[in-house]
Design an enzyme around this catalytic site. Structure first.
Site, mmCIF file in Angstrom:
data_model
loop_
_atom_site.group_PDB
_atom_site.id
_atom_site.type_symbol
_atom_site.label_atom_id
_atom_site.label_comp_id
_atom_site.label_asym_id
_atom_site.label_seq_id
_atom_site.Cartn_x
_atom_site.Cartn_y
_atom_site.Cartn_z
ATOM 1 N N GLU A 198 -5.181 -8.496 0.762
ATOM 2 C CA GLU A 198 -5.852 -8.376 2.144
ATOM 3 C C GLU A 198 -7.384 -7.995 1.730
ATOM 4 O O GLU A 198 -7.774 -7.307 0.734
ATOM 5 C CB GLU A 198 -5.392 -6.878 2.810
ATOM 6 C CG GLU A 198 -4.093 -6.979 3.484
ATOM 7 C CD GLU A 198 -3.658 -5.662 4.006
ATOM 8 O OE1 GLU A 198 -4.537 -4.682 4.347
ATOM 9 O OE2 GLU A 198 -2.390 -5.394 4.102
ATOM 10 N N GLU A 248 0.829 -1.175 0.158
ATOM 11 C CA GLU A 248 0.212 0.090 0.018
ATOM 12 C C GLU A 248 0.701 1.285 -0.141
ATOM 13 O O GLU A 248 0.699 1.898 0.990
ATOM 14 C CB GLU A 248 -1.077 0.016 1.241
ATOM 15 C CG GLU A 248 -1.901 -1.197 1.194
ATOM 16 C CD GLU A 248 -2.879 -1.228 2.457
ATOM 17 O OE1 GLU A 248 -2.521 -0.409 3.368
ATOM 18 O OE2 GLU A 248 -3.952 -1.903 2.287
HETATM 19 O O1 IFM Z 1 -4.386 -3.014 9.303
HETATM 20 C C1 IFM Z 1 -4.132 -2.352 7.891
HETATM 21 C C2 IFM Z 1 -2.906 -3.011 7.307
HETATM 22 O O2 IFM Z 1 -1.837 -2.855 7.835
HETATM 23 C C3 IFM Z 1 -2.877 -2.269 5.918
HETATM 24 N N1 IFM Z 1 -4.357 -2.450 5.107
HETATM 25 C C4 IFM Z 1 -5.403 -2.035 5.628
HETATM 26 C C5 IFM Z 1 -5.595 -2.636 7.024
HETATM 27 C C6 IFM Z 1 -6.684 -2.384 7.873
HETATM 28 O O3 IFM Z 1 -6.804 -0.801 8.031
#
Ligand code: IFM
Length: 470
Positions: free
Chosen positions: A376, A181
């Site tokens: 994710e 990210e």
């Molecule tokens: O916890 C975070 C993660 O570190 C990165 N992506 C989003 C998740 C939720 O906010």
């Protein structure tokens, strides 16, 4: 483990979609180093920007920090058994740069590296494939002091660090993600100040965007050249679908800008070897120029094998803010998000599974030929644990079910999505929210560090088993 499958009812349509996923679809759970490891000053680990940020008053809810977190550093073998008990194929974790190079440069800290060596061995012995993310936001503080991601040198330091980890683990790890990210690192870290290092400069953020991408490309080229066997190399981007709130030109432009600065400014250089022209025009209208040096885009567009997609929500975007303005005090166009009226998670993020399908279909259309994995997806809810620590989280289970079904729907529409990771294995340190937001499939009692699988973990395990036909 308890068997609670019967307690959860997916909609028939979701069930049919999920059950249509192929047996070779990869299933995993994900975490990141700073959010779970703790042991912040052990075995030679140096401070990261998150250690500093957490110690800056007012930055993290409750003044909390990752000093102990889930104490995973000391509980790793038991956590790996937990992962294996969920029946997943693969575990995505990140390596803490400040454990490996405490000051962000120079030789490896053998004791820090040894932790990941043991973790990889433990996973493989448990039948779980390791998926390594090299950078999940924990920049060594010394590199921030030298300029951080807005400084070009950080990209070269990242590639050096990546090679240390790659050389140590490439004999056993096939799948590598360079950055997690980069939008968050650049925009939340350097523009909005809502994450470490907490700067508030749009110009710094744009410099960071380019140097994060350059760091990715430099690392990818060197890893590819040094690989002694086939590897799967990629980067993870967080994206949603940005839809104009109305058909007005102002809203359409705001949605274009949101998508441009949120997604295309990363996707285009990575996958097309150029920055999006409309976004370069927008930047130049505000006097900003990306710090591109000749040859950078060829480095950044080093071919990748997998695009990691992190999805949580989608947005309706308006070109008018709450005060009715279309421009801010500096004459820059404003953008705001307009609620869709959907149910929200504990993060106040609207639940929009069809935005997930749309995103994946659009990515496969606009950037064909790159397989995707959902690195994710998940949700925080206000969990209530019973005395045994068990959480009957039908809300999270419903979120997972609708979003896995959304992935399956995207596949039916031609999107090449090959796997799915639930975020997250454990409740953990949710950055500036501290420990208040729980994303885990497994409940963590932070007093005792006892882990208890929630209903969603059991549902996930049973779903994987069923889809595989086991
Ligand atoms: O916890 C975070 C993660 O570190 C990165 N992506 C989003 C998740 C939720 O906010």
């Amino acid at each position: 483990m308890l068997d609670t499958t019967a307690a959860v009812v997916e909609s028939a349509a979701e069930l049919e979609l999920i059950d249509g996923l192929p047996a070779e679809f990869r299933w995993g759970v994900a975490t990141s180093a700073y959010q779970i490891e703790g042991a912040h000053d052990e075995d030679g680990r140096g401070p990261s920007i998150w250690d500093t940020y957490c110690r800056t008053p007012g930055m993290v809810e409750g003044g909390e920090n990752g000093d102990v977190a889930c104490d995973h550093y000391h509980r790793m073998p038991a956590d790996v058994s937990l992962i294996a008990s969920l029946g997943v194929d693969v575990y995505r974790f990140s390596v803490a740069w400040p454990r490996v190079q405490p000051g962000g440069r120079g030789p490896a800290n053998a004791r820090g590296l040894a932790f990941y060596d043991r973790l990889v061995d433990e996973l493989l012995e448990s039948g779980v494939d390791p998926w390594v993310t090299l950078y999940h936001w924990d920049l060594p503080q010394e590199l921030e002091d030298a300029g951080g991601w807005p400084a070009r040198d950080t990209a070269y330091r990242f590639a050096d660090y990546a090679m240390i980890v790659f050389e140590a683990l490439q004999d056993r790890v096939r799948t590598w993600t360079t950055l997690n990210e980069p939008w968050c690192s650049a925009m939340l870290g350097y523009c909005e100040g809502r994450q470490a290092p907490g700067r508030q400069s749009f110009d710094d953020a744009m410099d960071a965007v380019h140097h994060l991408l350059l760091g990715h490309g430099l690392a990818a080229q060197r890893m590819r050249a040094a690989a002694r066997k086939p590897i799967e190399l990629g980067i993870t981007l967080n994206m949603g679908t940005s839809m104009p709130a109305t058909r007005s030109l102002a809203d359409q432009e705001a949605a274009r800008r949101a998508d441009g600065l949120g997604a295309r400014i990363y996707l285009d250089p990575l996958l097309r070897g150029q920055y999006p022209g409309d976004i370069l025009d927008d930047l130049s209208a505000r006097g900003v120029k990306l710090p591109v040096v000749d040859g950078d885009l060829a480095i950044i567009s080093e071919p990748i094998d997998v695009l990691g997609v992190n999805y949580y929500s989608s947005h309706l975007v308006s070109g008018v803010d709450s005060a009715g303005r279309t421009e801010d005090a500096d004459g820059n166009p404003v953008s705001s998000t307009v609620p869709m009226g959907r149910p929200v998670t504990a993060m106040d993020w609207e639940i929009v599974p069809e935005g997930f399908t749309d995103l994946l279909v659009r990515l496969s259309r606009d950037y064909p030929g790159v397989p995707m994995v959902i690195t994710e997806n998940g949700a925080a809810f206000d969990d209530v644990a019973d005395e045994s620590g068990y959480v009957a989280d039908a809300d999270r289970t419903g979120y997972l079910s609708s979003h896995i079904a959304a992935v399956a729907a995207a596949r039916q529409r031609g999107a090449d999505v090959r796997g799915y990771f639930a975020w997250s294995l454990l409740d953990n340190f949710e950055w500036s929210y501290g420990y208040a937001k729980r994303f885990g499939l497994v409940h963590v009692d932070y007093e005792t560090q006892v882990r208890t699988p929630k209903q969603s973990a059991l549902w996930y395990r049973d779903t994987i088993r069923r889809v595989r036909g086991g």
